[in-house]
Design a protein around this motif. Structure first.
Motif, PDB file in Angstrom:
ATOM      1  N   LEU A   6       0.801  -1.332   0.136  1.00  0.00           N
ATOM      2  CA  LEU A   6       0.082  -0.020   0.067  1.00  0.00           C
ATOM      3  C   LEU A   6       0.878   1.244   0.115  1.00  0.00           C
ATOM      4  N   ALA A   7       1.981   1.281   0.456  1.00  0.00           N
ATOM      5  CA  ALA A   7       3.021   2.293   0.356  1.00  0.00           C
ATOM      6  C   ALA A   7       3.235   2.793  -1.049  1.00  0.00           C
ATOM      7  N   GLU A  42      -7.709   7.531   6.918  1.00  0.00           N
ATOM      8  CA  GLU A  42      -6.692   7.682   8.007  1.00  0.00           C
ATOM      9  C   GLU A  42      -5.728   6.519   8.010  1.00  0.00           C
ATOM     10  N   ARG A  43      -6.385   5.363   7.747  1.00  0.00           N
ATOM     11  CA  ARG A  43      -5.633   4.181   8.152  1.00  0.00           C
ATOM     12  C   ARG A  43      -4.925   3.821   6.571  1.00  0.00           C
ATOM     13  N   PHE A  44      -5.277   4.047   5.495  1.00  0.00           N
ATOM     14  CA  PHE A  44      -4.563   3.859   4.217  1.00  0.00           C
ATOM     15  C   PHE A  44      -3.530   4.918   4.170  1.00  0.00           C
ATOM     16  N   ARG A  45      -3.760   6.326   4.681  1.00  0.00           N
ATOM     17  CA  ARG A  45      -2.743   7.214   4.710  1.00  0.00           C
ATOM     18  C   ARG A  45      -1.632   6.682   5.662  1.00  0.00           C
ATOM     19  N   GLY A  46      -1.838   6.396   6.895  1.00  0.00           N
ATOM     20  CA  GLY A  46      -1.031   5.503   7.810  1.00  0.00           C
ATOM     21  C   GLY A  46      -0.095   4.669   7.346  1.00  0.00           C
ATOM     22  N   MET A  47      -0.625   3.782   6.146  1.00  0.00           N
ATOM     23  CA  MET A  47       0.241   2.706   5.663  1.00  0.00           C
ATOM     24  C   MET A  47       1.034   3.364   4.476  1.00  0.00           C
ATOM     25  N   GLY A  48       1.071   4.629   4.257  1.00  0.00           N
ATOM     26  CA  GLY A  48       1.836   5.372   3.219  1.00  0.00           C
ATOM     27  C   GLY A  48       1.302   5.430   1.992  1.00  0.00           C
TER      28      GLY A  48
END
Length: 420
Positions: free
Chosen positions: A208-209, A227-233
């Protein structure tokens, strides 16, 4: 022991189901507390409850609370892909719940099971997506007699109920459990965010990054996804129809665009709007090779599956577990997860038990409140009393060992007076 009526895959799976339910219970201290009180006070004694819910270990712990409170319970699945057959078996053989659910059931069986649980002549309904309410009103209105009210725990279901109420068609008081602060914050945002990422990763094992993830909808669920996808980069693009929500996404640093603009550049698409045809033929036609399509909305309508079928010249069903590959004439391939149904429950295990602890505690306490107060309610959509929401939050904080301040008498007086 005489078993309740049931139709499940295999009662022999019961032992494994009990272990699964017990594992979830470890992370559900609030529900354990409610169950202990219900067992002592029996607030649901003599009542019949019909439920249409995801048949998971977390749900099993909710139903154990209702059974401890004296209720008889009938359960139908709210999603054929989310049913845990071992949990269904345990509910029947160990916890005394009449269950009509098995993994992978077809639409005809799904509809038949809804009618079956309604034929128990319930006093209270626990609904997920408004399917029980809709079936009773449209297909079997005679079964509405004797139903005192119910709870709805999804955004999609509350939308449908409010429309029914606005058109004068809703004949029951239904409580919007979904709209509580704890549910929206904990379940919709943190639960949906984490479990959806989990589903995408389990189904695809993709990196996902650095990928562009398109999140359709920026409600509570959409915010959690972003939020969670952004947290995965990931580089997150948000699509919206609500200008205020779109502005919120912009101010949080997300790229906001139309689906027309996002379709050619996205690597992963996740819908969470509660509406239909969010990703349509014109979007599918321009997506890049290898794009992943997933849905976290309640129904499998957010991605136009008919258009996807029409555009493809071949389909590799199950290229990976819970992933079907659609091949277009130009050689492009799109990967559809969980048949366009809820990816977090189809490809993963849904929300963590700690999340459902709060949501189901609200559900249990609201069911108790309905049993006492239904006579004062008119047909329509009602809110959960604020004290129930606050009580669940207090119980969760206590379980976490977190203390908070209380207002002093002077502060109380200040807040309740307009005089200087």
């Amino acid at each position: 022991m005489t078993l309740p009526s049931h139709e499940v895959a295999d009662l022999g799976l019961s032992r494994a189901g009990v272990r699964r339910v017990a594992w979830a219970e470890r992370s559900m201290p609030v529900l354990r507390s409610v169950r202990a009180r219900f067992a002592e006070e029996q607030p649901l004694a003599g009542l019949r409850v019909a439920a249409c819910l995801h048949v998971t270990a977390e749900t099993a712990n909710l139903l154990r609370v209702l059974r401890a409170g004296g209720a008889r319970v009938w359960l139908a699945a709210s999603n054929p892909l989310s049913t845990q057959d071992d949990t269904a078996a345990a509910l029947v053989s160990e916890y005394g719940v009449a269950v009509y659910a098995w993994a992978g059931m077809d639409t005809a069986a799904y509809d038949r099971n809804l009618v079956t649980v309604l034929e128990s002549r319930p006093h209270l309904l626990l609904d997920d997506g408004c399917d029980l309410v809709n079936t009773a009103h449209v297909d079997r209105p005679e079964l509405l007699e004797g139903i005192l009210g119910g709870c709805e725990q999804t955004t999609t279901g509350v939308i449908r109920l409010r429309r029914m109420s606005a058109e004068g068609e809703l004949r029951l008081p239904m409580v919007a459990v979904n709209d509580t602060r704890t549910k929206r914050m904990f379940d919709n945002r943190y639960g949906t965010g984490q479990s959806t990422v989990d589903g995408v990763l389990r189904a695809t094992n993709t990196l996902l990054a650095g990928r562009t993830v398109v999140v359709a909808g920026f409600g509570y669920c959409g915010r959690g996804l972003a939020e969670r996808f952004r947290g995965m980069g990931s580089n997150v693009v948000v699509t919206e129809v609500d200008p205020v929500k779109a502005l919120d996404a912009v101010m949080q640093g997300y790229t906001v665009a139309t689906m027309d603009t996002a379709a050619p550049v996205g690597d992963v698409f996740v819908t969470a709007t509660g509406n239909r045809d969010v990703i349509r033929r014109e979007h599918l036609a321009v997506m890049r090779d290898g794009a992943i399509l997933a849905n976290s909305g309640h129904f499998d309508l957010e991605i136009d599956l008919n258009a996807l079928d029409a555009l493809s010249v071949a389909v590799d069903r199950g290229v990976r577990e819970q992933a079907d590959e659609y091949v277009f004439a130009d050689g492009r391939r799109l990967l559809l997860l969980s048949e366009g149904r809820l990816v977090n429950l189809g490809a993963a295990e849904g929300h963590p038990a700690a999340v459902m602890d709060m949501s189901f505690a609200v559900q249990a306490l609201t069911t108790e409140w309905l049993a006492k107060e239904h006579g004062a309610l008119e047909p329509g959509v009602a809110d959960v009393p604020e004290e129930i929401d606050n009580e669940v939050a207090r119980l969760e904080l206590a379980a976490l060992g977190v203390g908070i301040d209380t207002l002093t008498p002077d502060q109380e007086a200040y807040l309740n007076s307009w005089r200087p």
